[in-house]
Motif scaffolding. Structure first.
Motif, mmCIF file in Angstrom:
data_model
loop_
_atom_site.group_PDB
_atom_site.id
_atom_site.type_symbol
_atom_site.label_atom_id
_atom_site.label_comp_id
_atom_site.label_asym_id
_atom_site.label_seq_id
_atom_site.Cartn_x
_atom_site.Cartn_y
_atom_site.Cartn_z
ATOM 1 N N MET A 10 -57.298 66.432 -12.196
ATOM 2 C CA MET A 10 -56.799 66.329 -13.569
ATOM 3 C C MET A 10 -57.975 66.193 -14.530
ATOM 4 S SD MET A 10 -54.316 63.451 -15.318
ATOM 5 C CE MET A 10 -52.972 63.799 -14.190
ATOM 6 N N ALA A 11 -57.978 66.974 -15.613
ATOM 7 C CA ALA A 11 -59.050 66.891 -16.607
ATOM 8 C C ALA A 11 -58.981 65.559 -17.320
ATOM 9 C CB ALA A 11 -58.912 68.037 -17.599
ATOM 10 N N LEU A 12 -60.159 65.094 -17.740
ATOM 11 C CA LEU A 12 -60.223 63.814 -18.447
ATOM 12 C C LEU A 12 -59.385 63.851 -19.710
ATOM 13 C CD1 LEU A 12 -61.418 60.986 -18.612
ATOM 14 C CD2 LEU A 12 -63.412 61.954 -19.769
ATOM 15 N N SER A 13 -59.342 65.005 -20.361
ATOM 16 C CA SER A 13 -58.560 65.114 -21.596
ATOM 17 C C SER A 13 -57.074 64.910 -21.348
ATOM 18 C CB SER A 13 -58.794 66.485 -22.245
ATOM 19 O OG SER A 13 -58.449 67.521 -21.349
ATOM 20 N N ASP A 14 -56.622 65.135 -20.107
ATOM 21 C CA ASP A 14 -55.218 64.908 -19.763
ATOM 22 C C ASP A 14 -54.959 63.459 -19.372
ATOM 23 O OD1 ASP A 14 -54.433 67.554 -20.156
ATOM 24 O OD2 ASP A 14 -55.153 68.124 -18.170
ATOM 25 N N SER A 15 -55.960 62.825 -18.762
ATOM 26 C CA SER A 15 -55.759 61.479 -18.214
ATOM 27 C C SER A 15 -55.920 60.373 -19.246
ATOM 28 C CB SER A 15 -56.739 61.232 -17.055
ATOM 29 O OG SER A 15 -58.076 61.307 -17.510
ATOM 30 N N VAL A 16 -56.628 60.638 -20.334
ATOM 31 C CA VAL A 16 -56.839 59.606 -21.354
ATOM 32 C C VAL A 16 -55.554 59.414 -22.153
ATOM 33 C CG1 VAL A 16 -58.112 58.994 -23.444
ATOM 34 C CG2 VAL A 16 -59.299 60.086 -21.537
ATOM 35 N N THR A 17 -55.068 58.181 -22.161
ATOM 36 C CA THR A 17 -53.828 57.887 -22.884
ATOM 37 C C THR A 17 -54.073 57.198 -24.218
ATOM 38 O OG1 THR A 17 -53.619 55.789 -21.696
ATOM 39 C CG2 THR A 17 -52.498 57.721 -20.752
ATOM 40 N N THR A 18 -55.271 56.662 -24.407
ATOM 41 C CA THR A 18 -55.620 56.025 -25.678
ATOM 42 C C THR A 18 -57.134 55.978 -25.827
ATOM 43 O OG1 THR A 18 -55.405 54.042 -27.056
ATOM 44 C CG2 THR A 18 -55.608 53.708 -24.669
ATOM 45 N N CYS A 19 -57.594 56.003 -27.051
ATOM 46 C CA CYS A 19 -59.019 55.816 -27.331
ATOM 47 C C CYS A 19 -59.283 54.436 -27.926
ATOM 48 C CB CYS A 19 -59.515 56.899 -28.293
ATOM 49 S SG CYS A 19 -59.640 58.529 -27.530
ATOM 50 N N LEU A 20 -58.243 53.617 -27.940
ATOM 51 C CA LEU A 20 -58.395 52.244 -28.407
ATOM 52 C C LEU A 20 -58.672 51.348 -27.206
ATOM 53 C CD1 LEU A 20 -55.379 52.027 -30.910
ATOM 54 C CD2 LEU A 20 -57.765 52.561 -31.432
ATOM 55 N N SER A 21 -59.739 50.566 -27.279
ATOM 56 C CA SER A 21 -60.016 49.620 -26.204
ATOM 57 C C SER A 21 -58.882 48.590 -26.153
ATOM 58 C CB SER A 21 -61.352 48.919 -26.448
ATOM 59 O OG SER A 21 -61.278 48.139 -27.624
ATOM 60 N N PRO A 22 -58.676 47.914 -25.033
ATOM 61 C CA PRO A 22 -57.566 46.947 -24.935
ATOM 62 C C PRO A 22 -57.509 45.935 -26.077
ATOM 63 C CG PRO A 22 -58.470 47.359 -22.766
ATOM 64 C CD PRO A 22 -59.355 48.099 -23.735
ATOM 65 N N PRO A 23 -58.631 45.308 -26.466
ATOM 66 C CA PRO A 23 -58.535 44.346 -27.584
ATOM 67 C C PRO A 23 -58.125 45.001 -28.901
ATOM 68 C CG PRO A 23 -60.550 43.978 -26.321
ATOM 69 C CD PRO A 23 -59.983 45.280 -25.864
ATOM 70 N N VAL A 24 -58.679 46.191 -29.191
ATOM 71 C CA VAL A 24 -58.346 46.872 -30.440
ATOM 72 C C VAL A 24 -56.906 47.368 -30.398
ATOM 73 C CG1 VAL A 24 -58.914 48.829 -31.943
ATOM 74 C CG2 VAL A 24 -60.747 47.514 -30.872
ATOM 75 N N HIS A 25 -56.490 47.876 -29.255
ATOM 76 C CA HIS A 25 -55.106 48.330 -29.097
ATOM 77 C C HIS A 25 -54.141 47.170 -29.315
ATOM 78 C CE1 HIS A 25 -51.409 49.662 -27.053
ATOM 79 N NE2 HIS A 25 -51.825 50.894 -27.333
ATOM 80 N N TYR A 26 -54.470 46.029 -28.804
ATOM 81 C CA TYR A 26 -53.621 44.843 -28.975
ATOM 82 C C TYR A 26 -53.513 44.473 -30.453
ATOM 83 C CZ TYR A 26 -52.559 39.849 -29.273
ATOM 84 O OH TYR A 26 -52.032 38.631 -29.624
ATOM 85 N N VAL A 27 -54.640 44.479 -31.155
ATOM 86 C CA VAL A 27 -54.657 44.085 -32.568
ATOM 87 C C VAL A 27 -53.813 45.038 -33.408
ATOM 88 C CG1 VAL A 27 -56.121 43.965 -34.623
ATOM 89 C CG2 VAL A 27 -56.851 42.846 -32.521
ATOM 90 N N ILE A 28 -53.923 46.333 -33.166
ATOM 91 C CA ILE A 28 -53.238 47.317 -34.008
ATOM 92 C C ILE A 28 -51.782 47.520 -33.605
ATOM 93 C CG2 ILE A 28 -53.193 49.761 -34.678
ATOM 94 C CD1 ILE A 28 -56.222 49.776 -34.568
ATOM 95 N N CYS A 29 -51.535 47.577 -32.317
ATOM 96 C CA CYS A 29 -50.211 48.000 -31.835
ATOM 97 C C CYS A 29 -49.263 46.857 -31.483
ATOM 98 C CB CYS A 29 -50.376 48.916 -30.619
ATOM 99 S SG CYS A 29 -51.374 50.383 -30.942
ATOM 100 N N ARG A 30 -49.784 45.652 -31.248
ATOM 101 C CA ARG A 30 -48.907 44.580 -30.766
ATOM 102 C C ARG A 30 -48.967 43.291 -31.580
ATOM 103 N NH1 ARG A 30 -50.952 43.931 -24.927
ATOM 104 N NH2 ARG A 30 -49.643 42.067 -25.050
ATOM 105 N N LEU A 31 -50.157 42.944 -32.041
ATOM 106 C CA LEU A 31 -50.336 41.641 -32.669
ATOM 107 C C LEU A 31 -49.397 41.420 -33.847
ATOM 108 C CD1 LEU A 31 -51.920 38.983 -32.842
ATOM 109 C CD2 LEU A 31 -53.661 40.192 -34.181
#
Length: 686
Positions: free
Chosen positions: A1-22
């Motif tokens: 599988m190409a990396l472009s297919d496997s990447v589900t987010t470009c937000l690191s876990p802490p940044v993803h948490y701040v933007i999407c969940r906090l």
């Protein structure tokens, strides 16, 4: 599988948490009437109460503040959804006027009604850039030089004076601080996919912008100040941006092709987006929306959507080839956005290892062209700097030129095609795609100082070539003036030029040289054109090279000004002579000027050839040790001083034509000494 297919987010876990969940952790229902009065005013005190502070130093506690503001943002979003367009316009349109772009904020309101994630992200990018520009205008009510970075602007004392520090702290929770949501940078640098940006944050920024308008009105009434909006940046010389023009384009001396981003080209591009390894699948909606915007003639929207995606794609290649996949993600705080265009285009990584990105491009020509295009369009100070101007709100989006969008889309298509699988060969060889690939691989910088100097030199030479066509008084009129001297001095100067040329002729293309008439055969436009056609590396130019180029360009600029002054003065004085409106002293001065032109023309042409030869060999400056380099710069600056003096003496105010002879004699003597000592860059090439 190409990396472009496997990447589900470009937000690191802490940044993803701040933007999407906090901001969703508190489930409280917040009453909009707490922050919005019956007459439509934002109750800022109620909003600022949700900003929390650290006990240690009373700085903003971004985590607690985002958590506390989450329900408030949701309430604002629902409030806007409950309004009709007419109600929103009546209640809020007035408070967006301070931004100088009310229509944009009304457009964002429309987007929020349907919550289409890609459009919300686009709206937020446009809103934040426009808000930054407007805040900069407010800053200039008190301050002088507006900060370039949004975080510095929001932290400024000037905005705190106008709006209050607590209000500015609310804004910093959403934009401008890497500790907060940092929505502007996360989007403009391509880290967030459409579904990762909650619509309620866009709604909240729309609400806060209206509130800022209310506060600003109060401040302006109290201080009697008038808010002045800075003019938009306008792209000039659009023909210089035509890399992929919609017309016949010469690719080589023998090949013409017709290139245009027509429906067929864009249809192929849509297929390439789905198949190219350059595109992260999570970002695919941005790409498709960009092409849709282009088709709909929304050129600013198209480019705003595409620029972050080009950065994402290059970051994907960069992190893959340099074996640092973790850097595909946003990092925390001080490392945020470290992998940007500057690093991706650098010769070395920040650990001093060689950047492997060029290797993945395989062809050296394509690697060089890619970097030169990106540097030209995004970074070089004299280039269009498209992303800077767009992201800082400096461009009128409604008047964004198709010519610029055309280049970005065409360039993006070449990258999509380059990074597609081998079974995509048919696409690469398609009659509308192949010319784009050829143009991309042939690209040479147009906005690097090297390229600008070449252009300056040729334009100056064209100006000097006009001199023989200038009107002059009949010879019998000249003979009637007694006491006119200087022909001997002029001949001496021309002889000195001829001697120096003879010394330097070995460093010039032999096809442009003739022994019959040294000056007229060597100091020609043909020689300069051939020299300027020489490819000079513009990538990774170190400081000594750039310093040298700065002086060479200044010399060229002064030469051009001298030429323009000579042309203007000659035409004016001739007209006055023929109309017999010149006094005796003015007539003598006019004839001295005509006499000076005889040597000024070869002198200026000689200087142009000299600086162009130095330009061609500019990278040899590294052969000089520090002392010799400083002496060389001193020599160039002495020529610059000479040309600056020429500008002064040939100006209409001075008209010191006899003094130009003495100046020129000293300058040529110095050049001859340097030539004798073989200290010029061209002399280091052998």
């Amino acid at each position: 599988m190409a990396l472009s297919d496997s990447v589900t987010t470009c937000l690191s876990p802490p940044v993803h948490y701040v933007i999407c969940r906090l901001g969703f952790e508190k489930k409280d229902t917040y009453d909009i009437s707490n922050i919005l009065s019956e007459n439509g005013e934002v109750c800022w005190q109620a909003v600022t109460e949700h900003v929390c502070y650290l006990e240690s130093d009373q700085s903003v506690d971004y985590i607690k503040s985002i958590r506390s503001l989450g329900p408030v943002c949701e309430s604002v979003n629902l409030h806007f959804k409950s309004l009709t367009k007419e109600q929103f316009v009546i209640q809020y349109a007035l408070w967006f006027r301070w931004t100088n772009y009310t229509e944009l904020f009304l457009e964002v309101f429309d987007v929020l009604q349907y919550t289409q994630s890609t459009e919300v992200a686009l709206g937020l990018m446009k809103l934040t850039s426009c808000l930054e520009r407007a805040l900069g205008d407010v800053y200039l009510l008190i301050g002088k030089d507006c900060p370039f970075l949004l975080r510095d602007l929001l932290a400024s004392e000037q905005l705190a004076v106008v709006f209050g520090q607590t209000v500015m702290n609310v804004l910093r929770v959403f934009i401008g601080s890497p500790y907060g949501l940092n929505l502007r940078n996360v989007l403009w640098h391509g880290f967030a996919s459409p579904q990762e940006i909650p619509a309620k944050y866009c709604a909240m920024l729309l609400f806060l912008t209206a509130g800022l308008g209310q506060l600003l009105q109060t401040y302006l009434l109290q201080t009697k100040c008038v808010l002045v909006h800075r003019p938009y940046v306008i792209f000039v010389s659009l023909e210089e941006l035509d890399v992929f023009p919609g017309k016949y384009l010469t690719i080589s001396k023998f090949l013409l092709c017709y290139i245009y981003l027509n429906h067929e080209t864009l249809s192929i591009a849509e297929e390439l987006i789905k198949l190219s390894s350059f595109v992260l699948k999570t970002m695919l909606p941005f790409w498709m929306a960009a092409l849709t915007a282009f088709k709909q003639s929304r050129y600013a929207d198209c480019v705003i959507l595409l620029l972050p995606q080009l950065e994402v794609g290059l970051r994907l290649l960069f992190t893959t080839t340099n074996k640092c996949p973790n850097r595909l993600l946003t990092a925390e705080v001080k490392f945020l956005f470290k992998v940007n265009y500057d690093l991706m285009l650098a010769k070395h990584l920040d650990n001093e290892e060689v950047n492997q990105l060029p290797a993945v491009l395989e062809e050296p020509a394509m690697a060089s062209a890619l970097k030169e295009f990106l540097w030209d369009f995004l970074n070089h100070q004299e280039g269009p700097r498209i992303r800077d101007h767009l992201s800082h709100g400096e461009i009128n989006l409604e008047a964004f030129p198709r010519e610029v969008a055309n280049q970005i889309v065409a360039f993006a298509i070449t990258l999509l095609c380059r990074f597609s699988d081998e079974d995509m060969f048919a696409f690469k060889e398609h009659m509308v795609i192949k010319p784009l690939m050829n143009c991309a691989s042939c690209y040479r910088s147009r906005f690097h100082p090297v390229s600008r100097l070449k252009k300056q030199v040729l334009e100056c030479m064209k100006s000097i070539h006009l001199w023989p066509e200038l009107p002059t008084v009949p010879e019998e009129h000249v003979q009637m003036i007694k006491g006119l001297e200087g022909n001997a001095e002029a001949s001496t100067l021309i002889l000195m030029i001829s001697e120096i040329i003879s010394q330097l002729q070995q460093y010039m293309p032999q096809s442009c040289c003739s022994s019959d008439d040294t000056i007229n055969s060597v100091l020609t436009e043909r020689l300069l054109v051939e020299l300027c056609d020489t490819h000079i590396c513009t990538l990774y130019s170190p400081r000594p090279v750039l310093e040298t180029l700065v002086v060479l360009r200044k010399i060229s600029t002064q030469c051009h000004q001298v030429s323009e002054q000579v042309i203007a003065s000659t035409e004016l004085r001739y007209q006055q002579w023929m109309n017999k409106t010149l006094r005796s002293r003015q007539r003598h001065n006019y004839l001295r000027m005509l006499n000076s032109i005889k040597f000024l023309s070869p002198v200026l042409r000689f200087i142009l050839v000299l600086i162009t030869l130095e330009l061609v060999n500019v990278h040899l400056v590294f052969k000089k040790n520090p002392f010799d380099y400083q002496q060389y710069l001193k020599f160039l600056k002495s020529i610059l001083q000479y040309t600056e003096n020429l500008v002064t003496y040939t100006s209409p105010e001075k008209n010191k034509w006899d003094e130009t002879m003495e100046l020129t004699n000293k300058a040529l003597t110095k050049i001859r000494k340097i030539s004798d000592r073989k200290l010029m860059l061209m002399q280091l090439a052998t």
